[in-house]
Design a protein around this motif. Structure first.
Motif, PDB file in Angstrom:
ATOM      1  N   MET A   1       0.845  -1.189   0.000  1.00 43.69           N
ATOM      2  CA  MET A   1       0.000   0.000   0.000  1.00 43.69           C
ATOM      3  C   MET A   1       0.883   1.242   0.000  1.00 43.69           C
ATOM      4  O   MET A   1       1.737   1.387   0.860  1.00 43.69           O
ATOM      5  N   LYS A   2       0.669   2.101  -0.959  1.00 44.68           N
ATOM      6  CA  LYS A   2       1.467   3.328  -1.005  1.00 44.68           C
ATOM      7  C   LYS A   2       0.762   4.400  -0.163  1.00 44.68           C
ATOM      8  O   LYS A   2      -0.456   4.441  -0.090  1.00 44.68           O
ATOM      9  N   LEU A  86      -0.365 -12.146   6.137  1.00 40.23           N
ATOM     10  CA  LEU A  86      -0.742 -13.477   6.630  1.00 40.23           C
ATOM     11  C   LEU A  86      -1.747 -14.068   5.655  1.00 40.23           C
ATOM     12  O   LEU A  86      -2.689 -13.401   5.246  1.00 40.23           O
ATOM     13  N   ARG A  87      -1.514 -15.331   5.290  1.00 39.44           N
ATOM     14  CA  ARG A  87      -2.397 -16.005   4.325  1.00 39.44           C
ATOM     15  C   ARG A  87      -3.021 -17.256   4.940  1.00 39.44           C
ATOM     16  O   ARG A  87      -2.303 -18.084   5.497  1.00 39.44           O
ATOM     17  N   ASN A  88      -4.361 -17.349   4.815  1.00 39.28           N
ATOM     18  CA  ASN A  88      -5.079 -18.561   5.208  1.00 39.28           C
ATOM     19  C   ASN A  88      -5.363 -19.422   3.987  1.00 39.28           C
ATOM     20  O   ASN A  88      -5.473 -20.640   4.084  1.00 39.28           O
ATOM     21  N   GLY A  92      -3.342 -14.545  -5.099  1.00 31.41           N
ATOM     22  CA  GLY A  92      -2.481 -13.396  -5.389  1.00 31.41           C
ATOM     23  C   GLY A  92      -1.040 -13.779  -5.636  1.00 31.41           C
ATOM     24  O   GLY A  92      -0.748 -14.781  -6.309  1.00 31.41           O
ATOM     25  N   SER A  93      -0.124 -12.995  -5.060  1.00 25.64           N
ATOM     26  CA  SER A  93       1.294 -13.147  -5.398  1.00 25.64           C
ATOM     27  C   SER A  93       1.848 -14.520  -5.011  1.00 25.64           C
ATOM     28  O   SER A  93       2.759 -15.027  -5.672  1.00 25.64           O
ATOM     29  N   LEU A  94       1.294 -15.141  -3.972  1.00 23.47           N
ATOM     30  CA  LEU A  94       1.787 -16.472  -3.577  1.00 23.47           C
ATOM     31  C   LEU A  94       1.653 -17.459  -4.743  1.00 23.47           C
ATOM     32  O   LEU A  94       2.532 -18.293  -4.969  1.00 23.47           O
ATOM     33  N   VAL A 167      -9.251 -14.427   3.526  1.00 25.90           N
ATOM     34  CA  VAL A 167      -8.279 -15.185   2.713  1.00 25.90           C
ATOM     35  C   VAL A 167      -6.853 -14.813   3.116  1.00 25.90           C
ATOM     36  O   VAL A 167      -6.027 -15.669   3.426  1.00 25.90           O
ATOM     37  N   ASP A 168      -6.567 -13.512   3.121  1.00 27.33           N
ATOM     38  CA  ASP A 168      -5.245 -13.016   3.528  1.00 27.33           C
ATOM     39  C   ASP A 168      -5.363 -11.542   3.903  1.00 27.33           C
ATOM     40  O   ASP A 168      -6.412 -10.926   3.695  1.00 27.33           O
ATOM     41  N   PHE A 169      -4.324 -11.009   4.504  1.00 30.93           N
ATOM     42  CA  PHE A 169      -4.324  -9.576   4.850  1.00 30.93           C
ATOM     43  C   PHE A 169      -2.906  -9.107   5.081  1.00 30.93           C
ATOM     44  O   PHE A 169      -2.001  -9.902   5.293  1.00 30.93           O
ATOM     45  N   LYS A 170      -2.755  -7.779   5.030  1.00 31.71           N
ATOM     46  CA  LYS A 170      -1.443  -7.168   5.243  1.00 31.71           C
ATOM     47  C   LYS A 170      -1.503  -6.236   6.459  1.00 31.71           C
ATOM     48  O   LYS A 170      -2.427  -5.432   6.563  1.00 31.71           O
ATOM     49  N   LEU A 171      -0.552  -6.353   7.354  1.00 38.19           N
ATOM     50  CA  LEU A 171      -0.515  -5.476   8.524  1.00 38.19           C
ATOM     51  C   LEU A 171       0.776  -4.669   8.532  1.00 38.19           C
ATOM     52  O   LEU A 171       1.784  -5.073   7.947  1.00 38.19           O
ATOM     53  N   ASP A 190      -9.144  -2.838   1.401  1.00 41.82           N
ATOM     54  CA  ASP A 190      -7.956  -2.488   0.611  1.00 41.82           C
ATOM     55  C   ASP A 190      -6.770  -3.382   0.962  1.00 41.82           C
ATOM     56  O   ASP A 190      -5.876  -3.576   0.149  1.00 41.82           O
ATOM     57  N   ASN A 191      -6.729  -3.869   2.205  1.00 41.16           N
ATOM     58  CA  ASN A 191      -5.565  -4.701   2.567  1.00 41.16           C
ATOM     59  C   ASN A 191      -5.936  -6.074   3.128  1.00 41.16           C
ATOM     60  O   ASN A 191      -5.087  -6.750   3.713  1.00 41.16           O
ATOM     61  N   CYS A 192      -7.210  -6.456   2.938  1.00 43.14           N
ATOM     62  CA  CYS A 192      -7.631  -7.818   3.290  1.00 43.14           C
ATOM     63  C   CYS A 192      -8.310  -8.425   2.063  1.00 43.14           C
ATOM     64  O   CYS A 192      -9.065  -7.721   1.389  1.00 43.14           O
ATOM     65  N   ARG A 193      -8.092  -9.704   1.806  1.00 42.03           N
ATOM     66  CA  ARG A 193      -8.936 -10.371   0.798  1.00 42.03           C
ATOM     67  C   ARG A 193     -10.107 -11.005   1.540  1.00 42.03           C
ATOM     68  O   ARG A 193      -9.902 -11.783   2.482  1.00 42.03           O
ATOM     69  N   LEU A 194     -11.307 -10.642   1.111  1.00 46.88           N
ATOM     70  CA  LEU A 194     -12.520 -11.125   1.762  1.00 46.88           C
ATOM     71  C   LEU A 194     -13.444 -11.716   0.710  1.00 46.88           C
ATOM     72  O   LEU A 194     -13.797 -11.037  -0.258  1.00 46.88           O
ATOM     73  N   PHE A 212     -10.846  -4.101  -8.066  1.00 46.69           N
ATOM     74  CA  PHE A 212     -10.101  -3.091  -8.833  1.00 46.69           C
ATOM     75  C   PHE A 212      -8.905  -3.741  -9.541  1.00 46.69           C
ATOM     76  O   PHE A 212      -8.707  -3.557 -10.740  1.00 46.69           O
ATOM     77  N   ARG A 213      -8.121  -4.540  -8.785  1.00 46.44           N
ATOM     78  CA  ARG A 213      -6.935  -5.182  -9.383  1.00 46.44           C
ATOM     79  C   ARG A 213      -7.320  -5.974 -10.634  1.00 46.44           C
ATOM     80  O   ARG A 213      -6.639  -5.930 -11.636  1.00 46.44           O
ATOM     81  N   ASN A 214      -8.426  -6.705 -10.553  1.00 44.12           N
ATOM     82  CA  ASN A 214      -8.799  -7.617 -11.644  1.00 44.12           C
ATOM     83  C   ASN A 214      -9.935  -7.079 -12.508  1.00 44.12           C
ATOM     84  O   ASN A 214     -10.585  -7.847 -13.221  1.00 44.12           O
TER      85      ASN A 214
END
Ligand code: UDP
Length: 234
Positions: A1-2, A86-88, A92-94, A167-171, A190-194, A212-214
């Motif tokens: 995230m910028k 953290l990814r459950n 995405g990038s993984l 699904v995953d999130f960024k902290l 914006d920073n969690c996949r739900l 938005f990404r896709n």
């Protein structure tokens, strides 16, 4: 995230800052940009609610209170230049960087740490490199990882209650003036996949920034739906 998606202002109390959430969206290291009217407000309100849930569970966060629908007051911190993902579920990038198939349920949460550095495009980083660069002590890194795992348990359960799969999130974390480690930044679509669990079949319906990404459309509708479910539940 910028940082362009939030604006930080000083507060008359020097231990605090005001954080204004903007309507801008960026993806792929800001190569893709767009404005979505109302996104800032939705992310600010969603983040505030989630910070309150975490604070009740004794997670230390920078959140103090909302000033208005777009702005929160938070403790002033020195941000650690790391993004803790953290990814459950693999996505995405993984899945772009490994042979793991999208949608694979991970037997235990996977933590991926990225260095926040625009010039280097936020590379994946190792524990040893973090120590080598003196970004964090090994103890503080362990503390941040343990907090992230604890936050995952709380959030997974919280979102399940409102029929969303985390699904995953960024902290992001930072230090306050007393050197306490606090959760900072935001927790929003914006920073969690739900993913919507209300779907009858197994189709993936993303209610997050993947719209938005896709180029899926309906971003504001998805974020509003999350905000509505949170408000109905709390
Ligand atoms: N993420 C984020 N900011 C970033 C990169 C990722 O908030 O700069 C979040 C993203 O929304 C997702 C999770 O971190 O919930 C994992 O993202 P991933 O590494 O799969 O990257 P992406 O698919 O966005 O390239």
């Amino acid at each position: 995230m910028k940082a362009k998606q939030k604006k930080i202002f000083t507060h008359h109390d020097l231990d605090k800052v005001k954080i204004e959430f903007k309507d801008d969206a960026t993806a792929f290291n800001a190569l893709k940009k767009e404005k979505f009217e109302g996104k800032g407000k939705l992310n600010c309100l969603i983040s505030a609610k989630i910070f309150e849930v975490l604070i009740k569970e004794n997670i230390p966060t920078h959140f103090i209170e909302l000033e208005n629908e777009n702005t929160m007051i938070a403790k002033k911190i020195q941000v650690v230049p790391l993004e803790i993902v953290l990814r459950n579920i693999a996505y995405g990038s993984l899945c772009k960087q490994t042979t793991i198939k999208p949608g694979t349920r991970l037997s235990k949460p996977l933590i991926d740490i990225y260095l926040k550095n625009d010039e280097l495009s936020d590379p994946l980083i190792t524990k040893d490199r973090i120590e080598l660069m003196n970004i964090l002590s090994s103890d503080d890194l362990d503390l941040i990882i343990n907090l992230t795992l604890k936050i995952n348990v709380i959030l997974k359960n919280f979102f399940k209650n409102i029929q969303l799969q985390l699904v995953d999130f960024k902290l992001e974390f930072g230090y306050d003036y007393e050197n306490n480690i606090l959760l900072c930044d935001e927790i929003s679509p914006d920073n969690c996949r739900l993913w919507d669990l209300k779907q009858k079949n197994d189709t993936i319906v993303s209610l997050d920034k993947d719209r938005f990404r896709n180029d899926l459309g309906g971003l504001i509708e998805a974020y509003s739906e999350i905000h509505r479910r949170i408000n109905d539940f709390l």
